[in-house]
Design a protein around this motif. Structure first.
Motif, PDB file in Angstrom:
ATOM      1  N   TYR A 304       0.839  -1.210   0.000  1.00 18.48           N
ATOM      2  CA  TYR A 304       0.000   0.000   0.000  1.00 18.48           C
ATOM      3  C   TYR A 304       0.873   1.260   0.000  1.00 18.48           C
ATOM      4  N   GLY A 305       1.857   1.287   0.883  1.00 24.25           N
ATOM      5  CA  GLY A 305       2.734   2.449   0.957  1.00 24.25           C
ATOM      6  C   GLY A 305       3.531   2.648  -0.319  1.00 24.25           C
ATOM      7  N   GLN A 306       3.950   1.550  -0.956  1.00 24.12           N
ATOM      8  CA  GLN A 306       4.689   1.659  -2.212  1.00 24.12           C
ATOM      9  C   GLN A 306       3.842   2.310  -3.296  1.00 24.12           C
ATOM     10  N   VAL A 307       2.576   1.939  -3.365  1.00 23.33           N
ATOM     11  CA  VAL A 307       1.692   2.514  -4.375  1.00 23.33           C
ATOM     12  C   VAL A 307       1.514   4.011  -4.147  1.00 23.33           C
ATOM     13  N   LEU A 308       1.296   4.417  -2.897  1.00 21.67           N
ATOM     14  CA  LEU A 308       1.118   5.852  -2.640  1.00 21.67           C
ATOM     15  C   LEU A 308       2.391   6.624  -2.955  1.00 21.67           C
ATOM     16  N   ARG A 309       3.553   6.057  -2.632  1.00 20.05           N
ATOM     17  CA  ARG A 309       4.813   6.731  -2.982  1.00 20.05           C
ATOM     18  C   ARG A 309       4.971   6.837  -4.488  1.00 20.05           C
ATOM     19  N   ARG A 310       4.531   5.808  -5.178  1.00 21.17           N
ATOM     20  CA  ARG A 310       4.647   5.799  -6.638  1.00 21.17           C
ATOM     21  C   ARG A 310       3.969   7.006  -7.265  1.00 21.17           C
ATOM     22  N   TRP A 311       2.860   7.425  -6.681  1.00 21.58           N
ATOM     23  CA  TRP A 311       2.090   8.534  -7.244  1.00 21.58           C
ATOM     24  C   TRP A 311       2.227   9.827  -6.441  1.00 21.58           C
ATOM     25  N   GLY A 312       3.158   9.868  -5.486  1.00 25.25           N
ATOM     26  CA  GLY A 312       3.397  11.098  -4.731  1.00 25.25           C
ATOM     27  C   GLY A 312       2.315  11.444  -3.742  1.00 25.25           C
ATOM     28  N   LEU A 313       1.616  10.419  -3.192  1.00 26.94           N
ATOM     29  CA  LEU A 313       0.491  10.675  -2.294  1.00 26.94           C
ATOM     30  C   LEU A 313       0.709  10.100  -0.897  1.00 26.94           C
ATOM     31  N   SER A 314       1.945   9.993  -0.474  1.00 25.90           N
ATOM     32  CA  SER A 314       2.228   9.408   0.844  1.00 25.90           C
ATOM     33  C   SER A 314       1.571  10.187   1.979  1.00 25.90           C
ATOM     34  N   ASP A 315       1.373  11.491   1.784  1.00 26.57           N
ATOM     35  CA  ASP A 315       0.782  12.295   2.851  1.00 26.57           C
ATOM     36  C   ASP A 315      -0.718  12.034   3.002  1.00 26.57           C
ATOM     37  N   GLU A 316      -1.317  11.231   2.116  1.00 22.31           N
ATOM     38  CA  GLU A 316      -2.732  10.890   2.236  1.00 22.31           C
ATOM     39  C   GLU A 316      -2.935   9.456   2.733  1.00 22.31           C
ATOM     40  N   ALA A 317      -1.855   8.839   3.235  1.00 21.03           N
ATOM     41  CA  ALA A 317      -1.943   7.461   3.722  1.00 21.03           C
ATOM     42  C   ALA A 317      -2.742   7.387   5.019  1.00 21.03           C
ATOM     43  N   VAL A 318      -3.458   6.274   5.201  1.00 21.66           N
ATOM     44  CA  VAL A 318      -4.137   5.993   6.465  1.00 21.66           C
ATOM     45  C   VAL A 318      -3.320   4.949   7.222  1.00 21.66           C
ATOM     46  N   ARG A 319      -3.394   4.980   8.545  1.00 19.39           N
ATOM     47  CA  ARG A 319      -2.680   3.997   9.352  1.00 19.39           C
ATOM     48  C   ARG A 319      -3.395   2.662   9.378  1.00 19.39           C
ATOM     49  N   ALA A 320      -4.700   2.692   9.178  1.00 18.27           N
ATOM     50  CA  ALA A 320      -5.499   1.473   9.178  1.00 18.27           C
ATOM     51  C   ALA A 320      -6.744   1.706   8.346  1.00 18.27           C
ATOM     52  N   SER A 321      -7.261   0.624   7.772  1.00 17.76           N
ATOM     53  CA  SER A 321      -8.531   0.701   7.060  1.00 17.76           C
ATOM     54  C   SER A 321      -9.668   0.623   8.072  1.00 17.76           C
ATOM     55  N   GLU A 322     -10.749   1.344   7.797  1.00 20.23           N
ATOM     56  CA  GLU A 322     -11.935   1.325   8.659  1.00 20.23           C
ATOM     57  C   GLU A 322     -13.150   0.927   7.836  1.00 20.23           C
ATOM     58  N   VAL A 323     -14.079   0.245   8.472  1.00 15.78           N
ATOM     59  CA  VAL A 323     -15.336  -0.100   7.829  1.00 15.78           C
ATOM     60  C   VAL A 323     -16.402   0.893   8.269  1.00 15.78           C
ATOM     61  N   ASN A 324     -16.988   1.573   7.302  1.00 12.49           N
ATOM     62  CA  ASN A 324     -18.100   2.496   7.540  1.00 12.49           C
ATOM     63  C   ASN A 324     -17.855   3.490   8.687  1.00 12.49           C
ATOM     64  N   PRO A 325     -16.758   4.238   8.645  1.00  8.47           N
ATOM     65  CA  PRO A 325     -16.540   5.247   9.693  1.00  8.47           C
ATOM     66  C   PRO A 325     -17.498   6.414   9.525  1.00  8.47           C
ATOM     67  N   ARG A 326     -17.491   7.315  10.480  1.00 12.72           N
ATOM     68  CA  ARG A 326     -18.329   8.519  10.374  1.00 12.72           C
ATOM     69  C   ARG A 326     -17.919   9.305   9.141  1.00 12.72           C
ATOM     70  N   GLY A 327     -18.894   9.739   8.362  1.00  8.63           N
ATOM     71  CA  GLY A 327     -18.607  10.418   7.118  1.00  8.63           C
ATOM     72  C   GLY A 327     -19.149  11.832   7.083  1.00  8.63           C
ATOM     73  N   LEU A 328     -19.001  12.432   5.921  1.00  6.81           N
ATOM     74  CA  LEU A 328     -19.522  13.786   5.706  1.00  6.81           C
ATOM     75  C   LEU A 328     -21.001  13.828   6.079  1.00  6.81           C
ATOM     76  N   PRO A 329     -21.392  14.726   7.012  1.00  5.25           N
ATOM     77  CA  PRO A 329     -22.791  14.753   7.477  1.00  5.25           C
ATOM     78  C   PRO A 329     -23.758  15.120   6.361  1.00  5.25           C
ATOM     79  N   LYS A 330     -25.016  14.746   6.571  1.00  4.71           N
ATOM     80  CA  LYS A 330     -26.067  15.164   5.652  1.00  4.71           C
ATOM     81  C   LYS A 330     -26.284  16.667   5.764  1.00  4.71           C
ATOM     82  N   SER A 331     -26.749  17.261   4.700  1.00  8.73           N
ATOM     83  CA  SER A 331     -27.066  18.686   4.760  1.00  8.73           C
ATOM     84  C   SER A 331     -28.239  18.909   5.689  1.00  8.73           C
ATOM     85  N   SER A 332     -28.165  20.003   6.412  1.00 10.11           N
ATOM     86  CA  SER A 332     -29.260  20.323   7.333  1.00 10.11           C
ATOM     87  C   SER A 332     -30.449  20.855   6.558  1.00 10.11           C
TER      88      SER A 332
END
Length: 332
Positions: A304-332
């Motif tokens: 996973y880290g190799q792929v992100l480095r390949r495209w220059g996106l290491s700063d967007e790496a996550v430490r762990a995958s999550e299933v269905n975490p809290r997301g962008l809230p619905k509009s009020s």
């Protein structure tokens, strides 16, 4: 995400610009050479002539099948032997875009999809469609999973399951030297801002415009673009003040042209919550656990880290995958 409408002649121009942008980004990261990523954005600090592989033959980072994880895949998919992967068919480097043959989809999203399929013992069958048809195809069961810079939102969680694999950062891109920055809603009051419809960027921009109107400020004039070449032209001609889209795309475009700049970056989930990009599958279809475990394995084993480095996106790496975490809230 944009749809593919760019002709071959323009694609060739875009390819050379991409090579320059990716070379600059990877050189700045200063990451070591990745195994199995020959000519794929390798760089050492200060080196010149870094090559970026934009050909159909990607020499991707690969992974080995993990039997215990592969057994989590629903039998109907295991028996078929393929993972039906859908992504938006657009020119959005370094996420998903076309190789030099103008038909092979490449990019970080494609690489991660192939890695996950390797762990699951499946072969990727890639489907390139417009943004809206990603969800239509997932709903119908035509596609198993979307790898297309899809942000976890509370509204989407009602219909889909998510296994996260990247941080979601969005950015405003504007013509260079305009002398303004975007730090919050008031900075886009009365401005003409471009965005792609059906995205979390659109939702955030609409919410900000509503906040401005409620506070007595001018609404944002929102213009819609479904492919990158159109918004590039709109920025260059001054028809829009800025474009709000995925940060990796804005950063690469700014580097490749030298004519635009990022003037503000934010979490794709809004204030107080870090947005997450995720593999997206139809809710309760039995696949999300296998996707999650495969991503966790890839994070731990290093592919996973190799792929992100390949495209220059290491700063967007996550430490762990999550299933269905809290997301962008619905509009009020």
């Amino acid at each position: 995400m944009p749809t593919r409408t760019t002709p071959v002649t323009r694609r060739s121009t875009l390819t050379f610009a991409l090579a320059s942008a990716l070379a600059l980004t990877t050189a700045a990261c200063g990451t070591p050479e990745d195994e199995g990523t020959e000519n794929a954005g390798r760089a050492q600090p200060g080196t010149k002539g870094t090559k970026v592989n934009l050909s159909p033959d990607q020499k991707r980072v690969r992974a080995k099948k993990v039997d215990a994880i592969a057994r989590l895949v629903p039998r109907r998919i295991r028996d078929r032997g393929t993972l039906e992967v859908v992504a938006s068919a657009g020119s959005v480097p370094p996420l998903t875009f076309y190789a030099t043959d103008d038909k092979t989809v490449i990019g970080v999203e494609t690489d991660i999809a192939h890695l996950v399929a390797d762990v699951l013992g499946l072969r990727v069958r890639a489907h390139a469609v417009d943004w809206a048809n990603i969800f239509v195809g997932l709903d119908s069961g035509k596609y198993d999973v979307g790898f297309s810079n899809i942000t976890v939102t509370e509204e989407r969680k009602e219909k889909y399951d998510f296994a996260t694999y990247r941080l979601d950062t969005i950015s405003f891109e504007a013509k260079k030297g305009r002398g303004w920055k975007v730090k919050g809603p008031k900075d886009v009051a009365g401005r003409v801002i471009g965005v792609s419809s059906g995205t979390n960027q659109e939702k955030l921009l609409v919410d900000w415009s509503k906040q401005n109107v409620k506070a007595g400020r001018a609404a944002t004039d929102i213009k819609y673009f479904q492919n990158t070449s159109d918004y590039y032209l709109a920025l260059g001609s001054g028809r829009i003040d800025a474009y709000l889209g995925p940060n990796p795309v804005a950063a690469h475009h700014a580097l490749s042209t030298g004519k635009t700049e990022v003037i503000g970056s934010f979490s794709g989930a809004g204030d107080g919550l870090q947005g997450k990009i995720a593999a997206t599958t139809k809710k309760d279809n039995g696949l999300v656990r296998a996707l999650h475990e495969a991503l966790e394995h890839l994070i731990d084993e290093g592919g996973y880290g190799q792929v992100l480095r390949r495209w220059g996106l290491s700063d967007e790496a996550v430490r762990a995958s999550e299933v269905n975490p809290r997301g962008l809230p619905k509009s009020s």
